[in-house]
Design a protein around this motif. Structure first.
Motif, short mmCIF file in Angstrom:
data_model
loop_
_atom_site.label_atom_id
_atom_site.label_comp_id
_atom_site.label_asym_id
_atom_site.label_seq_id
_atom_site.Cartn_x
_atom_site.Cartn_y
_atom_site.Cartn_z
N LEU A 107 -3.30 -4.58 3.18
CA LEU A 107 -2.65 -4.58 4.47
C LEU A 107 -2.98 -5.72 5.37
CD1 LEU A 107 -2.98 -0.82 5.36
CD2 LEU A 107 -1.09 -1.96 4.21
N LEU A 108 -2.04 -6.25 6.14
CA LEU A 108 -2.24 -7.27 6.97
C LEU A 108 -1.62 -6.81 8.36
CD1 LEU A 108 -3.14 -10.05 7.90
CD2 LEU A 108 -0.81 -10.90 6.79
N ARG A 109 -2.39 -6.36 9.32
CA ARG A 109 -1.78 -5.75 10.47
C ARG A 109 -0.94 -4.68 10.24
NH1 ARG A 109 -0.50 -10.26 15.23
NH2 ARG A 109 -1.26 -8.50 16.43
N ASP A 110 -1.70 -3.73 9.30
CA ASP A 110 -0.83 -2.36 8.97
C ASP A 110 0.45 -2.73 8.02
OD1 ASP A 110 -2.61 -1.19 10.55
OD2 ASP A 110 -1.71 -1.38 12.47
N LYS A 111 0.52 -3.76 7.48
CA LYS A 111 1.90 -3.86 6.72
C LYS A 111 1.14 -4.78 5.26
CE LYS A 111 5.70 -4.01 10.10
NZ LYS A 111 5.06 -3.54 11.17
N PRO A 112 1.90 -4.27 4.48
CA PRO A 112 1.42 -5.01 2.94
C PRO A 112 1.90 -6.59 3.23
CG PRO A 112 2.73 -3.08 2.59
CD PRO A 112 2.88 -3.21 3.93
N VAL A 113 0.74 -7.49 2.57
CA VAL A 113 1.11 -8.75 2.45
C VAL A 113 2.50 -9.08 2.06
CG1 VAL A 113 0.36 -10.62 1.17
CG2 VAL A 113 -1.65 -9.37 2.30
N LEU A 114 2.83 -8.46 1.13
CA LEU A 114 4.07 -8.81 0.44
C LEU A 114 5.42 -8.51 1.53
CD1 LEU A 114 5.77 -9.56 -1.97
CD2 LEU A 114 5.68 -7.03 -2.76
N TRP A 115 5.24 -7.55 2.16
CA TRP A 115 6.03 -7.31 3.37
C TRP A 115 6.51 -8.46 4.17
CZ3 TRP A 115 6.74 -7.58 8.61
CH2 TRP A 115 7.49 -6.99 9.16
N TYR A 116 5.69 -9.36 4.40
CA TYR A 116 6.09 -10.54 5.38
C TYR A 116 6.73 -11.42 4.52
CZ TYR A 116 2.56 -8.56 8.50
OH TYR A 116 1.81 -7.83 9.43
N SER A 117 6.37 -11.67 3.16
CA SER A 117 7.19 -12.54 2.61
C SER A 117 8.69 -12.23 2.33
CB SER A 117 6.55 -12.79 1.01
OG SER A 117 5.05 -13.35 1.22
N LEU A 118 8.88 -10.94 2.04
CA LEU A 118 10.24 -10.32 1.72
C LEU A 118 11.10 -10.52 3.27
CD1 LEU A 118 9.44 -7.29 -0.13
CD2 LEU A 118 10.37 -9.56 -0.98
N THR A 119 10.20 -10.44 4.33
CA THR A 119 10.98 -10.45 5.63
C THR A 119 11.28 -12.03 6.04
OG1 THR A 119 9.71 -8.30 6.40
CG2 THR A 119 10.85 -9.83 8.07
N MET B 211 -10.36 -11.07 -4.55
CA MET B 211 -10.75 -10.12 -3.29
C MET B 211 -11.71 -9.31 -3.24
SD MET B 211 -8.18 -11.63 -1.12
CE MET B 211 -8.49 -10.44 0.06
N GLY B 212 -12.16 -9.04 -4.64
CA GLY B 212 -13.23 -7.99 -4.71
C GLY B 212 -12.68 -6.55 -4.34
N THR B 213 -11.29 -6.51 -4.67
CA THR B 213 -10.81 -5.16 -4.44
C THR B 213 -9.85 -4.52 -5.77
OG1 THR B 213 -9.43 -3.87 -3.19
CG2 THR B 213 -8.88 -6.18 -3.49
N THR B 214 -9.85 -3.47 -5.79
CA THR B 214 -9.08 -2.91 -6.91
C THR B 214 -7.45 -2.71 -6.49
OG1 THR B 214 -9.21 -0.40 -6.51
CG2 THR B 214 -10.77 -1.30 -8.14
N ILE B 215 -7.04 -3.13 -5.37
CA ILE B 215 -5.84 -3.23 -4.99
C ILE B 215 -5.28 -4.70 -5.03
CG2 ILE B 215 -4.27 -2.80 -3.05
CD1 ILE B 215 -6.31 -0.71 -1.83
N PRO B 216 -4.22 -4.76 -5.88
CA PRO B 216 -3.79 -6.15 -5.96
C PRO B 216 -3.48 -6.95 -4.47
CG PRO B 216 -2.30 -4.79 -7.41
CD PRO B 216 -3.46 -3.84 -6.70
N LYS B 217 -3.77 -7.91 -4.41
CA LYS B 217 -3.84 -8.75 -3.05
C LYS B 217 -2.38 -8.56 -2.51
CE LYS B 217 -3.46 -13.04 -5.71
NZ LYS B 217 -4.15 -14.23 -6.11
N GLN B 218 -1.15 -8.63 -3.13
CA GLN B 218 -0.09 -8.59 -2.69
C GLN B 218 0.37 -7.20 -1.60
OE1 GLN B 218 -0.49 -8.86 -5.78
NE2 GLN B 218 0.83 -7.90 -7.16
N PHE B 219 -0.60 -6.25 -1.98
CA PHE B 219 -0.12 -4.89 -1.52
C PHE B 219 -1.49 -4.50 -0.51
CE2 PHE B 219 1.22 -3.69 -6.10
CZ PHE B 219 2.74 -4.06 -5.51
#
Length: 226
Positions: free
Chosen positions: A26-38, A16-24
């Motif tokens: 933000l996708l529309r103001d929520k972490p990517v992982l939030w959508y999977s859990l929900t 992703m070219g970022t220091t933030i792990p991709k699961q964290f």
């Protein structure tokens, strides 16, 4: 029948070219992982979720699960050296006969409908692996160069890969092998026949910056009922 989802989220942000792990990210103001859990919480009222994270990210994980509408159905455990070891760590928390879903946390657009379809097929067949058919032409490398492969015989594998608990827990008692690229390959090593179910083209894996843009567009279309 009891249901457990082992959500593995041990990726990094390298591609992703970022220091933030991709699961964290933000996708529309929520972490990517939030959508999977929900999605898993929405699929069945009795679904229990085991979130597997690197130890250094447990606090971030706690904040995300607290932001869901039912955090009491989610608990966390520490991941391992590889995906195989992370899944094994998650499975150790499952003690009852049940249906177990193993899901890549950055496939954040899965739907409750896909989860239920995997559940029904796994109850009937013992396992259910979501897959989509290849739409592009496919070629395979050979000793002489490469050759065309019938794309109608090619299946692109997704998650959640779904199994009876006794099958997958027994499979993960094996020693790790580099050929274990997903849970189906681990179970298949025991001689278990793998059953494919229809996946979803929108069930993409977030690995590149472009994927976040695609995911945002797909979420927008869902809201519009498209």
């Amino acid at each position: 029948m009891e249901k457990y989802a082992v959500v593995v989220a041990g990726g990094s942000g390298l591609r992703m070219g970022t220091t933030i792990p991709k699961q964290f990210l933000l996708l529309r103001d929520k972490p990517v992982l939030w959508y999977s859990l929900t999605a898993f919480l929405d699929s069945f009222e009795d679904m229990q979720v085991i979130l597997v994270l690197p130890e250094q990210h447990l606090e971030t994980g706690k904040a995300i699960l607290r932001s869901t509408y039912d955090p009491d159905r989610i608990w966390m455990t520490v991941g391992g050296e590889t995906r195989f070891h992370s899944v094994r760590n998650g499975l150790r928390h499952i003690q009852r006969h049940s249906i177990v879903f193993v899901h890549d946390g950055v496939r954040c657009l899965l739907t409750p409908g896909l989860i239920r379809r995997c559940f029904n097929a796994a109850v009937d067949k013992g396992n259910a692996i979501p897959a989509t058919r290849a739409v592009d032409s496919v070629r395979i490398e050979t000793l002489d160069g490469n050759q065309q492969v019938d794309r109608n015989k090619i299946h692109l594998i997704q998650t959640p890969q779904t199994f009876y608990s006794d099958i997958i827990k027994t499979a993960f008692e094996q020693d790790y092998h580099e050929s274990f690229t997903d849970e189906a390959s681990v179970v298949e090593k025991l001689g278990v026949k793998i059953h494919l179910v229809e996946g979803e083209s929108s069930n993409i894996k977030i690995t590149r910056p472009l994927d976040l843009l695609i995911a945002e567009k797909l979420l927008e279309e869902r809201e519009m009922g498209l």
